[in-house]
Design an enzyme around this catalytic site. Structure first.
Site, PDB file in Angstrom:
ATOM      1  N   ARG A 113     -15.641   2.136  -1.987  1.00  0.00           N
ATOM      2  CA  ARG A 113     -15.468   0.888  -1.086  1.00  0.00           C
ATOM      3  C   ARG A 113     -15.373   1.030   0.362  1.00  0.00           C
ATOM      4  NH1 ARG A 113      -9.771  -2.376  -1.925  1.00  0.00           N
ATOM      5  NH2 ARG A 113      -8.922  -0.852  -0.465  1.00  0.00           N
ATOM      6  N   ASN A 128      -4.351  -7.371  -6.719  1.00  0.00           N
ATOM      7  CA  ASN A 128      -3.084  -7.245  -5.747  1.00  0.00           C
ATOM      8  C   ASN A 128      -3.435  -8.329  -4.750  1.00  0.00           C
ATOM      9  OD1 ASN A 128      -2.716  -4.840  -7.116  1.00  0.00           O
ATOM     10  ND2 ASN A 128      -3.519  -3.404  -5.438  1.00  0.00           N
ATOM     11  N   ASP A 129      -4.718  -8.490  -4.026  1.00  0.00           N
ATOM     12  CA  ASP A 129      -4.822  -9.516  -3.277  1.00  0.00           C
ATOM     13  C   ASP A 129      -5.074 -10.840  -3.888  1.00  0.00           C
ATOM     14  OD1 ASP A 129      -4.612  -8.391  -0.696  1.00  0.00           O
ATOM     15  OD2 ASP A 129      -6.421  -7.142  -1.190  1.00  0.00           O
ATOM     16  N   GLU A 180     -11.265 -10.668  -4.793  1.00  0.00           N
ATOM     17  CA  GLU A 180      -9.887 -10.674  -4.663  1.00  0.00           C
ATOM     18  C   GLU A 180      -9.344 -11.844  -3.686  1.00  0.00           C
ATOM     19  OE1 GLU A 180      -8.981  -7.079  -2.738  1.00  0.00           O
ATOM     20  OE2 GLU A 180     -10.737  -6.877  -1.532  1.00  0.00           O
ATOM     21  N   ARG A 239       2.083  -9.886  -0.799  1.00  0.00           N
ATOM     22  CA  ARG A 239       2.123  -8.902  -1.740  1.00  0.00           C
ATOM     23  C   ARG A 239       3.181  -7.522  -1.154  1.00  0.00           C
ATOM     24  NH1 ARG A 239      -3.700  -5.784  -1.226  1.00  0.00           N
ATOM     25  NH2 ARG A 239      -2.564  -3.627  -2.018  1.00  0.00           N
ATOM     26  N   HIS A 270       0.804  -1.433  -0.030  1.00  0.00           N
ATOM     27  CA  HIS A 270       0.127  -0.074   0.102  1.00  0.00           C
ATOM     28  C   HIS A 270       0.795   1.472  -0.192  1.00  0.00           C
ATOM     29  CE1 HIS A 270      -3.513  -2.686   0.887  1.00  0.00           C
ATOM     30  NE2 HIS A 270      -4.052  -1.810   0.038  1.00  0.00           N
ATOM     31  N   CYS A 276      -9.536  -3.205 -10.520  1.00  0.00           N
ATOM     32  CA  CYS A 276      -8.801  -2.145  -9.817  1.00  0.00           C
ATOM     33  C   CYS A 276      -7.420  -2.291  -9.288  1.00  0.00           C
ATOM     34  CB  CYS A 276      -9.959  -1.457  -8.906  1.00  0.00           C
ATOM     35  SG  CYS A 276     -10.484  -2.637  -7.528  1.00  0.00           S
ATOM     36  N   ARG A 295     -10.494   4.044  -2.017  1.00  0.00           N
ATOM     37  CA  ARG A 295     -10.225   3.400  -0.782  1.00  0.00           C
ATOM     38  C   ARG A 295     -10.301   4.291   0.535  1.00  0.00           C
ATOM     39  NH1 ARG A 295      -5.595   1.859  -4.594  1.00  0.00           N
ATOM     40  NH2 ARG A 295      -5.436  -0.611  -4.443  1.00  0.00           N
TER      41      ARG A 295
HETATM   42  C1  PEP Z   1      -6.556  -5.124  -4.789  1.00  0.00           C
HETATM   43  O1  PEP Z   1      -6.365  -5.899  -3.774  1.00  0.00           O
HETATM   44  O2  PEP Z   1      -6.227  -5.527  -5.952  1.00  0.00           O
HETATM   45  C2  PEP Z   1      -7.269  -3.844  -4.553  1.00  0.00           C
HETATM   46  C3  PEP Z   1      -7.370  -3.008  -5.449  1.00  0.00           C
HETATM   47  O3  PEP Z   1      -7.345  -3.438  -3.151  1.00  0.00           O
HETATM   48  P1  PEP Z   1      -6.235  -2.952  -2.179  1.00  0.00           P
HETATM   49  O4  PEP Z   1      -4.991  -3.069  -2.975  1.00  0.00           O
HETATM   50  O5  PEP Z   1      -6.626  -1.917  -1.483  1.00  0.00           O
HETATM   51  O6  PEP Z   1      -5.949  -4.219  -1.335  1.00  0.00           O
HETATM   52 MG    MG Z   2      -7.466  -5.601  -1.816  1.00  0.00          MG
END
Ligand code: PEP
Ligand code: MG
Length: 588
Positions: free
Chosen positions: A336, A459-460, A436, A470, A193, A507, A300
């Protein structure tokens, strides 16, 4: 002599500046007093920290009153009552110090931890709020006791490049764009993040640099090349001149995209997708538009909750959501709900940091369903703000259809309550689920019945499907969006959603990397959402390909066995075009 380092580039651009070495907050908590110290000294230390906290809170009340922030002043008044009432904290802590011969900080921590188990069965909003307030007060006493307040990344009087071992999202959220012109860290990866925040702030950043923070002192000169992951400490005159040139080239490259801003994201053969922006901080709300975003695909909201001891009230949230809704109307804004947990912690929910496996812990929707009062406030603020534009609500980290059903019930309760009170709100707000987790992707056909849209959070999804942390740079090379497991999960999610007539957005960062764009179009993705700064480049890629070739590419990619084979195929087909747009292509 200059020193060179190579890390993971996470936010583009080149910057040359002076180092600010940021030390991570690590309070040392001793359990026992040593022999030379008396227990009564611990009591005195605690009492003195309580006095200091008292003075701070009084100052906060005064300041908030002066600025007419009545709601905040009220919260601090409550904190003062808690501090002054011995039954809440002080007697319990002093009693523990004396009876169990503990240090003041250990006793305080035990008392605060005890709150969780005591309050959890209590579902009334009133007591929940009180628990949060007690924690806030406890956290303040804690910081005074240990004399170790979190170092701040605000209030710089000159431009700085932050160098740190690691930066939590709450640290990066404090960064003031005007003064922090870039950052580098020992740890981290592209999808941590803090990296996401660097792109939000549009400042160059390189992470995963090993032990760079041990080789640097405050005031050193540093160059960051956020495109190639290069970092130079105390550069020579020649190196400075060469990177100054690269800096200018990057500006011209970005400026060359300006003409694309208002053009559609349409392939050569007329297939059009939507490109939206991800936003984290309020400052970005207006920026995203200037990059040509057709709405916000991911807001977010947890960043509203970081770096503060109290939680944002419904009114405060409502005002922020209303502002985004109004700025983007009639374009959509996907809000979200809270995704706290993982690597994002809220000071006022102290229990989070102790989890052994926070990414697998009480995160996101799980936390919202445990803290229904906090969830309801957020939903109410979103529903009310929906009147001012085109807002949609989205649930993070869904793993089970039951979570969606429960969240919808709560949303219904909130709507009923607003209706009863005669408060206007958006009666037809769409609700979406993030895909995710592997379980969400594999049950997309079930989830699709319950929601209006999906947004794939790669990402998740990649983290959980490939078992790759990650935020860990040591396994960053194994984080492969072209892995057959990931392509299959995306593909089956899109098929399931389309069968139910649901749109699918993405996303996660995979949507922001030009190497993946054509395959994603070929797999049938309807919408892309990404940091504003990368929108023009991705739009240019979409405009340079055709749907027919994208479909062919996706079909072939799905039949390959390894991520590197898919990457080679894409480079073979599109390499030249991508090079024309971006110059040399980075590895996936
Ligand atoms: C993701 O997990 O791809 C996502 C967009 O949410 P975050 O990166 O905030 O976990
Ligand atoms: Mg996520």
């Amino acid at each position: 002599m200059s020193k060179r380092f190579k890390g993971i580039p996470v936010s583009p651009g080149v910057v040359i500046g002076k180092v600010y070495l940021f030390e991570t907050y690590k309070p040392r908590i001793r359990r026992q007093t040593d022999r030379t110290r008396r227990i009564e000294e611990e009591v005195k230390l605690f009492e003195s920290a309580v006095r200091e906290t008292h003075q701070e809170i009084e100052k906060d009340i005064e300041e908030n009153k002066k600025n007419a922030y009545k709601e905040c002043a009220d919260i601090f008044e409550t904190h003062l009552l808690i501090l002054n009432d011995p039954d809440y904290l002080t007697t319990k802590v002093i009693d523990k110090i004396r009876r169990r011969r503990m240090t003041a900080e250990y006793a305080l921590r035990e008392v605060l931890e005890g709150l969780t188990s005591k309050f959890i069965p209590v579902k009334t909003a009133h007591l929940r709020e009180k628990e949060t307030d007690i924690r806030d007060v406890g956290q303040r006493i804690f910081e005074n006791l240990l004399n170790s307040k979190r170092a701040s990344l605000m209030g710089f009087e000159e431009d700085v490049v932050v160098v740190a071992h690691s930066l939590a999202p709450s640290d990066t959220a404090q960064m003031c764009k005007e003064r922090v012109i870039g950052f580098v860290t020992d740890v981290g990866s592209r999808t941590s993040h803090s990296a996401i925040m660097a792109r939000a702030l549009e400042i160059p950043a390189v992470v995963g640099l090993g032990d760079i923070s041990a080789h640097i002192k405050r005031g050193d000169t540093i160059i960051i090349d956020g495109l190639h992951g290069e970092v130079i400490v105390n550069p020579t005159k020649e190196e400075i001149a060469s990177y100054e040139k690269k800096r200018q080239e990057y500006f011209s490259f970005m400026a060359s995209f300006d003409s694309l801003r208002d053009l559609p994201a349409r392939t050569q053969d007329g297939y059009q997708v939507k490109i939206m922006a991800n936003i984290e901080i309020q400052e970005e709300i207006r920026h995203a538009r200037s990059h040509g975003a057709e709405g916000i695909g991911l807001y977010r909201t947890e960043f509203l909750f970081l770096n503060r001891l109290n939680l944002p009230s419904e009114k405060e949230q409502f005002e922020v959501y209303r502002e985004v809704a109004q700025i983007y109307a009639p374009y959509p804004v996907v809000i979200r709900t809270l995704d706290i947990g993982g690597d994002k912690f809220v000071l006022s929910l102290l229990e989070n940091p102790d989890e052994p496996n926070p990414f697998l812990g009480l995160r996101a929707i799980r936390l919202s369903l445990e803290h229904v009062d906090i969830f309801k406030k957020q939903l109410s603020a979103i529903l009310r703000a929906g009147v001012y534009g085109n807002l949609k609500v989205m649930l993070p980290m869904i793993t089970d259809i039951g979570e969606v059903i429960r969240a919808k019930e709560i949303l219904q309760e909130v709507a009923d309550d607003l209706r009863k009170r005669g408060i206007s709100f958006d009666e037809d707000m769409e609700i979406g689920a993030m895909i995710e987790t592997p379980s969400a992707a594999l049950t997309a056909d079930l989830l699709a019945k319950e929601v209006n849209f999906f947004s794939i959070g790669t990402n998740d999804l990649i983290q959980y499907a490939l078992a790759i942390d990650r935020s860990n740079e040591r396994v960053a090379h194994l984080y492969k969006p072209f892995h057959p497991a990931i392509l299959r999960l995306i593909h089956s999610t899109i098929i399931a959603a389309h069968r139910w007539g649901r749109r699918v957005a993405m996303c996660g960062e995979m949507a922001a990397n030009p190497l993946f764009t054509a395959v994603l179009i070929g797999l049938g993705l309807d919408e892309f959402s990404m940091s504003g700064v990368v929108i023009p480049g991705i739009k240019e890629v979409i405009r340079s390909i055709s749907l027919v070739e994208a479909k062919d590419l996706a079909d072939k990619a799905l039949k390959l066995e390894r991520a590197d084979q898919v990457e080679s195929l894409v480079k073979e087909r599109l390499g030249k075009r991508l090079e024309n747009i971006f110059g040399a292509i980075e590895e996936a």
